[in-house]
Design an enzyme around this catalytic site. Structure first.
Site, PDB file in Angstrom:
ATOM      1  N   CYS A  29       3.958   3.681   7.785  1.00  0.00           N
ATOM      2  CA  CYS A  29       3.184   3.147   8.833  1.00  0.00           C
ATOM      3  C   CYS A  29       3.861   2.109   9.664  1.00  0.00           C
ATOM      4  O   CYS A  29       4.443   1.377   9.072  1.00  0.00           O
ATOM      5  CB  CYS A  29       1.766   2.614   8.198  1.00  0.00           C
ATOM      6  SG  CYS A  29       0.649   1.757   9.278  1.00  0.00           S
ATOM      7  N   CYS A  40      -1.127 -17.093  20.877  1.00  0.00           N
ATOM      8  CA  CYS A  40      -0.819 -15.840  20.056  1.00  0.00           C
ATOM      9  C   CYS A  40       0.553 -15.460  20.086  1.00  0.00           C
ATOM     10  O   CYS A  40       0.996 -14.663  19.702  1.00  0.00           O
ATOM     11  CB  CYS A  40      -1.778 -14.652  20.537  1.00  0.00           C
ATOM     12  SG  CYS A  40      -1.400 -13.918  22.170  1.00  0.00           S
ATOM     13  N   CYS A  96       0.734  -1.157   0.086  1.00  0.00           N
ATOM     14  CA  CYS A  96      -0.143  -0.132  -0.089  1.00  0.00           C
ATOM     15  C   CYS A  96       1.068   1.240   0.007  1.00  0.00           C
ATOM     16  O   CYS A  96       1.896   1.120   0.326  1.00  0.00           O
ATOM     17  CB  CYS A  96      -0.851  -0.139   1.286  1.00  0.00           C
ATOM     18  SG  CYS A  96      -0.126   0.307   2.824  1.00  0.00           S
ATOM     19  N   CYS A 120       2.051  -3.005   8.788  1.00  0.00           N
ATOM     20  CA  CYS A 120       2.427  -4.147   7.912  1.00  0.00           C
ATOM     21  C   CYS A 120       3.794  -4.250   7.467  1.00  0.00           C
ATOM     22  O   CYS A 120       3.985  -3.830   6.464  1.00  0.00           O
ATOM     23  CB  CYS A 120       1.224  -4.452   6.838  1.00  0.00           C
ATOM     24  SG  CYS A 120      -0.426  -4.424   7.189  1.00  0.00           S
ATOM     25  N   GLN A 174     -11.752 -11.681  18.386  1.00  0.00           N
ATOM     26  CA  GLN A 174     -10.806 -11.889  17.353  1.00  0.00           C
ATOM     27  C   GLN A 174     -10.750 -11.019  16.169  1.00  0.00           C
ATOM     28  O   GLN A 174     -11.877 -10.961  15.751  1.00  0.00           O
ATOM     29  CB  GLN A 174     -10.752 -13.511  16.837  1.00  0.00           C
ATOM     30  CG  GLN A 174     -10.055 -14.445  17.884  1.00  0.00           C
ATOM     31  CD  GLN A 174      -8.847 -14.610  17.982  1.00  0.00           C
ATOM     32  OE1 GLN A 174      -7.814 -13.484  17.670  1.00  0.00           O
ATOM     33  NE2 GLN A 174      -8.409 -15.436  18.821  1.00  0.00           N
ATOM     34  N   ASP A 187      -6.086 -20.351  26.370  1.00  0.00           N
ATOM     35  CA  ASP A 187      -5.866 -19.311  25.326  1.00  0.00           C
ATOM     36  C   ASP A 187      -5.427 -18.105  26.101  1.00  0.00           C
ATOM     37  O   ASP A 187      -6.152 -17.063  26.089  1.00  0.00           O
ATOM     38  CB  ASP A 187      -7.189 -19.230  24.567  1.00  0.00           C
ATOM     39  CG  ASP A 187      -6.739 -18.077  23.327  1.00  0.00           C
ATOM     40  OD1 ASP A 187      -5.532 -17.788  23.111  1.00  0.00           O
ATOM     41  OD2 ASP A 187      -7.987 -17.909  22.904  1.00  0.00           O
TER      42      ASP A 187
END
Length: 452
Positions: free
Chosen positions: A77, A408, A71, A80, A286, A381
Site C-alpha cells: 500500500c 502542515c 499491517c 503508512c 482534520q 493555517d
C-alpha cells in the site's frame, strides 16, 4: 554513476516528506522512501554535479530500527511508510527533520518545545477515501488504496491499522456487494465505467457515521438494496448518513455533480473541545479528531489570555480554529476562499452560539484590506503550498503584535518565516504536533512576535 545504473546501498538520512538522502561516491543520492539502515536496490534516474535521483526497485534488508509488526498491506500500500518503526522513534525522526529545516534557513534563537505525539497512533483517522479498481489487469473488483508507486492498481486494505472496524466493515461489504452486481469500475484513462469511490467519515466523539458512494452517471443503478445492506451491518457507530454522489468529472478526484441522500441527512456532527461542528461530505475537517484537539490546544496556549483581542483567522476553512479561540476573544474574523467552507463556518458559529465570529469568503491577500478592524492577533493555517509572498506582505502590514502560524508543511513554513522576518516578526516559540502517525507528515505551531 550514470542514468539507468542499478546500485545497492544502505539508506542514510531520512528527510521531511518521505525522502531519504545517502552519500555515495561524493554524491547526495535522493530517493523517495527509505528508512535509515535499510539496504535497498535502486535504479539511477537522473544525475548532475554532486547529486543523483534514484528509484527504489527492491528492499533487500530491513533497518535495525524497524521493530514493529506492521499491517499485512505494508510495503504494498502507498500509505503508512514508517509503520514498522516504533512510535517514539517516529517522533524523534520528525522532530529532528523539522529542526533541520529551521537551521537550513538560519532560524535560531527561539524556544523549541519539542513534538507532541498523537493521542492515538493507530485507528486515528476519521475519514477514508477509497477507490474502485482492480489489483491486476482483468482481475476481480477491488476497493481501497493505490498500490505503492502505482497510479492504477488498487489494493483492498481490509487490514488497515489507521481506521476502526466500522470502516473495514463498510469497505469489505461494499466491494463484495458490487462484485456480485458485476458493475464496471470507472477507468480514468478512457473515462468509461460506473463505480468510482467510497468515502467514509466518522464523528469520533459523536459516534456518527457517513457513507458516500461515488459513481458516474453512465449506468442507472438503483442503490436501494445497497442502502439496506449497509443499514443491516453490525456497526459500533450510528449510521446517520448514506449518500450517493454523481461525479462525471474527468479528474481522478471526488467532486459532486449531484448529491442524492439515500438515508438520513447530508452531514455528520463532530465535537472538538466542547464545540459542535457539522461536517458535510465535501467540507475540510482534520482527519485526526483527537490530534486536532491537541493541536488547537497548543495554539490556544501560545496565545494565552486574549479576551480583549480582535483575531483574524486566515485560511479559516470551516472555522474550527477561530471558533476554538472565540470563547475568550473580543471578535474573530475568518477568511477563506472556498465559499462552501465559509458557509459551513458561519453555520457552525451559529450552532455554537458564537455571536463574535464572522467568516468571509475571499482571497486572503485581497479581503484583509477591506476589513475595518485591525487585528491584535493573526492566526494563519494555510494549505501545503504555504502563504504567498504578497499575502505575507499584506498580513504583516496590519501590524498585529502576534501571529500564530499552524503549518502542515514545515518546508514551506520555514520559507514563509524568513519572509515574515523581513517585516519585523521573529520566531518566539515552536512546537510540533504529530497529526499523522506512521506517515512522513507532521504539523507545526509557531508563535511570531512583532519586534520592529
Amino acid at each position: 554513476m550514470k542514468r539507468r545504473d542499478i546500485i545497492e546501498f544502505e539508506v542514510d538520512k531520512m528527510e521531511f516528506g518521505g525522502t531519504s538522502v545517502t552519500k555515495i561516491e561524493n554524491r547526495d543520492v535522493s530517493m523517495k522512501g527509505g528508512i535509515t539502515g535499510q539496504r535497498v536496490k535502486a535504479i539511477v534516474q537522473k544525475t548532475k554535479s554532486g547529486k543523483a535521483d534514484v528509484k527504489m526497485m527492491e528492499l533487500l534488508e530491513n533497518s535495525p530500527i524497524e521493530t514493529q509488526t506492521p499491517c499485512k498491506h505494508f510495503n504494498q500500500c502507498g500509505g503508512c511508510s514508517i509503520l514498522s518503526v516504533p512510535y517514539e522513534k517516529q517522533l524523534e525522526i520528525k522532530e529532528r527533520q523539522v529542526l533541520d529545516l529551521f537551521l537550513q534557513q538560519d532560524l535560531i534563537g527561539f524556544e523549541f518545545l519539542g513534538i507532541q505525539g498523537s493521542p492515538l497512533n493507530k485507528l486515528y483517522r476519521n475519514k477514508m477515501e477509497y477507490t474502485f479498481g482492480d489489483e491486476v489487469k482483468g482481475g476481480p473488483l477491488t476497493l481501497g488504496l493505490h498500490k505503492k508507486g502505482r497510479h492504477i492498481d488498487i489494493l483492498t486494505v481490509d487490514g488497515c491499522f489507521l481506521v476502526d472496524n466500522d470502516f473495514i466493515s463498510v469497505l469489505t461489504s461494499t466491494v463484495k456487494y458490487f462484485n456480485e452486481k458485476e458493475l464496471p469500475y470507472y477507468r480514468t484513462m478512457s473515462h468509461q465505467g460506473y463505480l468510482r469511490n467510497l468515502v467514509v467519515r466518522k464523528g469520533i466523539n459523536t459516534n456518527e457515521l457517513m457513507v458516500n458512494i461515488v459513481t458516474s452517471s453512465q449506468i442507472d443503478f438503483d442503490m436501494a438494496e445497497y442502502k439496506e445492506m449497509l443499514l443491516n451491518l453490525e456497526l459500533e457507530a450510528e449510521l446517520v448518513s448514506i449518500l450517493h454522489t454523481i461525479n462525471d468529472g474527468l479528474a481522478d478526484a471526488v467532486q459532486c455533480d449531484e448529491l442524492r441522500v439515500l438515508h438520513g441527512r447530508d452531514y455528520i456532527t463532530e465535537e472538538v473541545l466542547g464545540l459542535k461542528f457539522k461536517i458535510s461530505p465535501f467540507s475540510f475537517f482534520q482527519t485526526n479528531t483527537k490530534g486536532a484537539e491537541v493541536l488547537y490546544s497548543i495554539a490556544r496556549d501560545f496565545i494565552g489570555d486574549h479576551s480583549d483581542k480582535v483575531i483574524f483567522d486566515l485560511y479559516s476553512g470551516t472555522g474550527t480554529i477561530g471558533q476554538v479561540m472565540a470563547g475568550k476573544a473580543k471578535k474573530v474574523y475568518g477568511i477563506e476562499i472556498i465559499e462552501e467552507a465559509v458557509k459551513a463556518a458561519n453555520e457552525n458559529a451559529k450552532l455554537n452560539g458564537l455571536s463574535n465570529c464572522e467568516f468571509i469568503a475571499g482571497d486572503v491577500g485581497k479581503t484583509v484590506k477591506n476589513l475595518k478592524d485591525k487585528p491584535d492577533l493573526i492566526i494563519v493555517d494555510p494549505p501545503r503550498p504555504g502563504v504567498h509572498k504578497d499575502a505575507v506582505r499584506d498580513i504583516s502590514g496590519f501590524g498585529a503584535k502576534e501571529i500564530v502560524y499552524i503549518s502542515c508543511n514545515p518546508r514551506t513554513l520555514v520559507l514563509d518565516l524568513v519572509e515574515f522576518k523581513k517585516y519585523g516578526y521573529e520566531v518566539e516559540k515552536v512546537k510540533c504536533m504529530d497529526m499523522f502517525p506512521n506517515t512522513p507528515h507532521v504539523e507545526s505551531v509557531v508563535l511570531l512576535t512583532k519586534v520592529l
